[in-house]
Design a protein around this motif. Structure first.
Motif, short mmCIF file in Angstrom:
data_model
loop_
_atom_site.label_atom_id
_atom_site.label_comp_id
_atom_site.label_asym_id
_atom_site.label_seq_id
_atom_site.Cartn_x
_atom_site.Cartn_y
_atom_site.Cartn_z
N ALA A 43 9.74 6.61 1.98
CA ALA A 43 8.80 5.78 1.22
C ALA A 43 9.14 5.76 -0.26
CB ALA A 43 7.38 6.29 1.42
N ASP A 44 10.44 5.90 -0.61
CA ASP A 44 10.82 5.94 -2.03
C ASP A 44 11.33 4.58 -2.54
OD1 ASP A 44 13.15 5.79 -0.62
OD2 ASP A 44 14.18 7.41 -1.68
N ASN A 45 11.23 3.53 -1.69
CA ASN A 45 11.66 2.18 -2.07
C ASN A 45 13.15 2.11 -2.41
OD1 ASN A 45 9.12 1.05 -1.73
ND2 ASN A 45 8.52 1.42 -3.86
N ALA A 46 13.94 3.00 -1.88
CA ALA A 46 15.39 3.00 -2.09
C ALA A 46 16.07 2.82 -0.73
CB ALA A 46 15.85 4.29 -2.75
N LYS A 47 17.02 1.89 -0.68
CA LYS A 47 17.68 1.60 0.59
C LYS A 47 18.88 2.50 0.86
CE LYS A 47 14.84 -1.81 1.28
NZ LYS A 47 14.06 -1.65 0.04
N ASN A 48 19.32 3.26 -0.15
CA ASN A 48 20.48 4.13 0.04
C ASN A 48 20.09 5.56 0.38
OD1 ASN A 48 19.36 4.68 -2.43
ND2 ASN A 48 21.30 4.80 -3.55
N THR A 49 18.79 5.80 0.64
CA THR A 49 18.34 7.12 1.09
C THR A 49 17.67 6.95 2.44
OG1 THR A 49 16.20 6.85 -0.04
CG2 THR A 49 17.98 7.89 -1.29
N VAL A 72 0.87 -1.18 0.00
CA VAL A 72 0.00 0.00 0.00
C VAL A 72 0.91 1.23 0.00
CG1 VAL A 72 -1.80 1.27 1.21
CG2 VAL A 72 -1.80 -1.23 1.25
N ARG A 73 0.84 2.00 -1.08
CA ARG A 73 1.73 3.17 -1.23
C ARG A 73 1.04 4.44 -0.74
NH1 ARG A 73 6.15 0.12 -2.09
NH2 ARG A 73 5.92 -1.24 -3.93
N PRO A 74 1.70 5.24 0.10
CA PRO A 74 1.11 6.53 0.50
C PRO A 74 1.22 7.54 -0.63
CG PRO A 74 3.27 6.27 1.49
CD PRO A 74 2.98 4.97 0.79
N SER A 75 0.26 8.41 -0.70
CA SER A 75 0.31 9.48 -1.69
C SER A 75 1.10 10.69 -1.20
CB SER A 75 -1.12 9.92 -2.06
OG SER A 75 -1.81 10.37 -0.89
N ILE A 96 15.54 6.84 9.61
CA ILE A 96 14.83 5.66 9.11
C ILE A 96 15.07 5.59 7.61
CG2 ILE A 96 12.61 4.49 8.83
CD1 ILE A 96 11.58 5.98 11.24
N SER A 97 15.54 4.43 7.11
CA SER A 97 15.82 4.29 5.68
C SER A 97 14.55 4.03 4.88
CB SER A 97 16.82 3.15 5.45
OG SER A 97 18.07 3.47 6.03
N GLU A 98 13.65 3.17 5.38
CA GLU A 98 12.48 2.81 4.57
C GLU A 98 11.36 2.29 5.46
OE1 GLU A 98 10.67 2.73 0.83
OE2 GLU A 98 12.69 3.46 1.37
N ILE A 99 10.11 2.62 5.07
CA ILE A 99 8.90 2.07 5.70
C ILE A 99 7.92 1.72 4.59
CG2 ILE A 99 6.94 2.48 7.24
CD1 ILE A 99 8.61 4.50 8.74
N GLU A 100 7.42 0.47 4.60
CA GLU A 100 6.44 0.01 3.61
C GLU A 100 5.25 -0.60 4.33
OE1 GLU A 100 8.02 -1.98 -0.06
OE2 GLU A 100 9.90 -2.02 1.11
N PHE A 101 4.05 -0.23 3.89
CA PHE A 101 2.82 -0.79 4.45
C PHE A 101 2.24 -1.83 3.49
CE2 PHE A 101 3.10 3.39 6.51
CZ PHE A 101 2.90 3.04 7.83
N PHE A 102 1.51 -2.84 4.08
CA PHE A 102 0.92 -3.91 3.29
C PHE A 102 -0.49 -4.19 3.77
CE2 PHE A 102 5.46 -4.45 2.96
CZ PHE A 102 5.66 -4.79 1.63
N PRO A 138 -9.24 5.17 1.55
CA PRO A 138 -9.15 4.37 2.78
C PRO A 138 -8.59 2.97 2.49
CG PRO A 138 -11.24 5.53 2.69
CD PRO A 138 -10.60 5.72 1.34
N VAL A 139 -7.70 2.50 3.35
CA VAL A 139 -7.04 1.21 3.17
C VAL A 139 -7.13 0.42 4.48
CG1 VAL A 139 -5.45 2.05 1.41
CG2 VAL A 139 -4.80 2.17 3.82
N THR A 140 -6.83 -0.87 4.38
CA THR A 140 -6.73 -1.74 5.54
C THR A 140 -5.28 -2.15 5.70
OG1 THR A 140 -8.97 -2.58 5.25
CG2 THR A 140 -7.48 -3.92 6.59
N LEU A 141 -4.67 -1.80 6.81
CA LEU A 141 -3.26 -2.08 7.05
C LEU A 141 -3.12 -3.33 7.91
CD1 LEU A 141 -2.03 1.55 7.81
CD2 LEU A 141 -2.06 0.33 5.61
N ASN A 142 -2.21 -4.25 7.48
CA ASN A 142 -1.97 -5.50 8.22
C ASN A 142 -0.52 -5.67 8.64
OD1 ASN A 142 -4.32 -6.12 6.13
ND2 ASN A 142 -4.61 -7.46 7.91
#
Length: 289
Positions: A178-184, A158-161, A280-286, A203-207
């Motif tokens: 939230a740019d899907n890059a591990k070097n930033t 789930v990508r944030p806008s 924090i390098s990266e955060i991804e929601f699913f 609206p989304v459902t986060l798990n």
């Protein structure tokens, strides 16, 4: 003297018995000797006695030959070809069995032998031919994944806008988390403890969520978040703890449906060797469908 009527006729004189001759003494019968029976031909499922090696039917508890217990007896395995071509059971009483002609029996034998040959050839090819083995393994893995997908839920990102923050340092804004890059990475002064805000288009459902804290290879040069406090736009809240490790870590997020905004507050941090900023390098929601 001649016999006259009225006179008593004398009987024969008694004979003195002679001495009895001793006879041969009769021997007592010998004790019961076990009768040695012919050994039973071992069949599938029989229990082999560990003392005398006798094959016993599976219903017996003690050996028919020596009387030893059969608790730990070895079970005769069924021949491999019997598993492929099981033995035909006799017809039950009162039922009619239609006999096949000689041609039908011959065809059945040919089919069974062809199947056995193909099976053995396949086993040999799998063991000797590497491309064939790889193809079989690939098909097996694909089939296993297909079955697994039937019974498991599908996890989707789930990508944030939009991502904003209460504070940031130059060139390390909140959008880099939230740019899907591990070097930033996103970084901000640790005092006061900052917060990130994630906004979604609908609206989304986060798990679940994947976190990668710190600054890449320079992991300990900045503070890392330890405890987080999440506030959802629906009014719900959730607290979670992160491990102090450089790689990605997956954490469960409370199943929050209808969420369009998540505020993430950093409550505590892990210590740094030299820096005073939290990173924090990266955060991804699913979500799960």
């Amino acid at each position: 003297m001649p016999y006259q009527p009225g006179q008593h006729q004398p009987g024969p004189e008694p004979q003195q018995p002679g001495a009895m001759q001793p006879t041969t003494e009769r021997q007592a019968p010998a004790g019961h000797q076990p009768r040695l029976t012919e050994r039973r031909a071992a069949q599938a499922g029989d229990l082999i006695c560990g003392q005398c090696g006798e094959a016993n039917p599976p219903v017996r508890k003690f050996c028919a030959r020596c009387g030893s217990g059969l608790v730990e007896a070895r079970v005769v395995a069924e021949k491999w070809w019997r598993r492929i071509f099981p033995k035909r059971e006799p017809a039950k009483a009162g039922t009619r069995h239609r006999r096949r002609g000689s041609a039908g029996r011959a065809i059945g034998r040919v089919v069974r032998w062809v199947l056995a040959i193909l099976l053995l050839a396949g086993i040999g090819a799998y063991g000797l031919i590497s491309p064939f083995r790889q193809a079989v393994n690939g098909q097996a893995v694909s089939a296993a994944n297909t079955v697994r997908n039937w019974f498991s839920e599908q996890v989707l990102p789930v990508r944030p806008s939009q991502v904003t923050a209460s504070a940031s340092i130059a060139d390390h804004g909140p959008d880099l988390v939230a740019d899907n890059a591990k070097n930033t990475y996103w970084a901000a002064p640790a005092q006061p403890l900052p917060a990130l805000v994630f906004t979604f288009e609908a609206p989304v459902t986060l798990n679940e969520a994947i976190f990668q804290i710190g600054i890449g290879e320079d992991f300990q040069t900045a503070l890392r978040p330890h405890q987080l406090h999440l506030v959802y736009s629906t009014g719900g809240t959730f607290d979670l703890s992160l491990a102090d490790e450089p790689g990605p870590q997956t954490v469960k997020v409370q199943n929050a449906g209808g969420v369009q905004r998540v505020e993430m507050y950093i409550v505590s941090t892990y210590p740094s060797l030299q820096g005073t900023d939290v990173a924090i390098s990266e955060i991804e929601f699913f979500t799960v469908e």
